[in-house]
Design a protein around this motif. Structure first.
Motif, short mmCIF file in Angstrom:
data_model
loop_
_atom_site.label_atom_id
_atom_site.label_comp_id
_atom_site.label_asym_id
_atom_site.label_seq_id
_atom_site.Cartn_x
_atom_site.Cartn_y
_atom_site.Cartn_z
N PHE A 147 7.72 0.72 -6.47
CA PHE A 147 8.28 0.91 -5.51
C PHE A 147 9.04 2.39 -5.93
O PHE A 147 9.51 2.57 -6.87
N PHE B 5 11.76 5.38 -3.48
CA PHE B 5 12.38 5.65 -2.22
C PHE B 5 12.76 7.16 -2.12
O PHE B 5 13.83 7.49 -2.02
N PHE C 254 10.27 4.31 2.06
CA PHE C 254 10.34 2.95 1.02
C PHE C 254 8.79 2.74 0.86
O PHE C 254 8.08 2.29 1.85
N ASP D 149 5.51 1.67 -1.20
CA ASP D 149 4.77 0.75 -2.32
C ASP D 149 3.57 1.69 -2.87
O ASP D 149 2.55 1.64 -1.90
N TYR E 297 4.47 1.48 3.58
CA TYR E 297 5.55 2.10 3.55
C TYR E 297 6.39 1.88 4.76
O TYR E 297 5.97 1.47 5.90
N VAL F 222 13.04 4.47 6.54
CA VAL F 222 14.53 3.75 6.48
C VAL F 222 15.31 4.91 6.92
O VAL F 222 15.70 5.90 6.43
N VAL G 179 15.14 -0.46 -6.84
CA VAL G 179 14.52 0.19 -5.40
C VAL G 179 14.78 -0.89 -4.49
O VAL G 179 15.43 -0.44 -3.13
N VAL H 155 17.26 -0.37 -1.17
CA VAL H 155 16.78 -0.34 0.34
C VAL H 155 17.55 -1.23 1.00
O VAL H 155 18.04 -0.90 2.20
#
Length: 394
Positions: free
Chosen positions: A42, A44, A192, A194, A200, A203, A286, A290
């Protein structure tokens, strides 16, 4: 500014402004999740407003000509013989993208390309990905137009092609985060992501009275010449060791903290064990970050930023004196919730979460202490979060 760049383009390549198109792709800052992407983990990141701008115009032949406004050295290449340019000091990222686009079946045409870069090179803000995505977007757009193709460009596919270019042409086994963030970023949003399946979530970054301040060590680094590929090999070796007890796992992302604690004795090399421990716990950080930002808990996020840097320093060993100095001095300033290196390390930048009323003090005191200890000055940027790769209308 665009008008000035168009005039510069014409000075280099001749002709008129007819047919010139403008493409942009940003650098990125990774808020947290370092050295996890190539382990299927993960990340960010967020796209910056600092961009690579490419002015592009099609040609009637199969030649591709490249120049950057700050280098003033023309690279001339043939789209039908791209293998012979792999050793270029500048231009290999662009030609690598062209090579992979053609292998993927994209119809390319000859073109003249001029680059105007505002992402600091070697800073850890992914200037290479910005160059790759801007190049890919320009080449595909011109190729589609030349061949009468009218379809939407798949930006995720361009990110994957750009990553392959860096792997196969440049020789750096990078993860997907940088290219994905440069291609898919959105204003005032973090991504965010993966990295295992490219799922994704955008955010919103609600910083309230805080700002992201990027501090540049001004120590240049090269992933190809550094320890990046070595770290990747160490993680692969650690995965093989853990697979003795966890045969179903395909990447370190699939190793939970509980799994690591239970089976870490299988990793017989202490250095490799440290690398794996960082990756496993960083993935967890991570997820927690989030959640913290969604809950508007900046204090919790700042704490996770600090933990991330300490892990990168002690376990992954990719920081160095310059980055550690910036982080240590940042943490002394009232109003700083967290500070960490961002990017691959070995130089480059830190990112700090700083109260708006402390920014002047931050830049003055951290800058003074850094120059006194390191011997040369750092640079500071107040980070703005912008959009990903796009074409701009002249």
């Amino acid at each position: 500014m665009i008008n000035v760049l168009v005039e510069t383009f014409i000075k280099y390549f001749g002709g008129t402004s007819e047919g010139i198109r403008v493409f942009k792709a940003p650098g990125r800052v990774n808020l947290i999740g370092e050295h996890t992407d190539y382990n299927g983990g993960f990340v960010f990141p967020a796209a910056l407003t600092m961009c690579t701008t490419v002015l592009a115009r099609p040609r009637s032949d199969r030649k591709i000509n490249l120049i950057a406004t700050d280098l003033k050295q023309m690279v001339n290449a043939d789209l039908d013989n791209l293998d012979q340019y792999r050793d270029l000091k500048w231009g290999n990222y662009q030609l690598g993208v062209a090579d992979e686009l053609q292998k993927a079946g994209y119809p390319l045409c000859g073109c003249d390309l001029m680059y105007y870069d505002k992402v600091p090179l070697g800073s850890g803000l992914s200037s290479s990905a910005a160059i790759e995505i801007a190049t890919a977007l320009a080449l595909v757009s011109l190729g589609f137009a030349a061949n009468g193709i009218n379809r939407e460009i798949d930006m995720v596919e361009l990110a994957l092609i750009s990553q392959r270019a860096e792997h196969n042409y440049v020789g750096v086994k990078c993860g997907i985060m940088d290219q994905f963030a440069s291609a898919m970023g959105k204003k005032d949003m973090a991504i965010f992501l993966d990295c295992r399946d490219l799922k994704y979530e955008l955010v919103p970054l609600k910083m309230n009275d805080y700002k992201l301040v990027i501090s540049n060590t001004n120590k240049k680094r090269s992933l190809g010449e550094g320890k990046y590929n070595e770290r990747r090999r160490e993680c692969e070796e650690g995965l093989l060791m853990l697979q003795k007890a966890l045969p179903g796992i395909t990447c370190l992302r699939e190793v939970s903290v509980e799994d690591f604690v239970k089976y870490e004795n299988l990793i017989t090399d202490e250095t490799i064990k440290k690398r794996v421990k960082h990756v496993v716990y960083e993935n967890q950080r991570v997820l927690e970050s989030v959640k913290a930002l969604k809950n508007n808990d900046l204090t919790a996020f700042g704490k996770l930023m600090n933990e991330s840097h300490d892990s990168l320093r002690d376990l992954y060993e990719v920081t160095g004196n310059e980055l550690d100095t910036l982080v240590n001095e940042a943490r002394k300033i009232n109003g700083v919730l967290g500070s960490r290196m961002t990017g691959a390390g070995f130089g480059g930048c830190t990112v700090s979460l700083v109260h708006k009323d402390s920014i002047t003090e931050f830049i003055d005191k951290v800058g003074e202490a850094y120059e006194k200890k390191i011997g040369y000055a750092a640079s500071f940027y107040i980070s703005e979060i912008g959009d990903g790769g796009r074409e701009e209308v002249i």
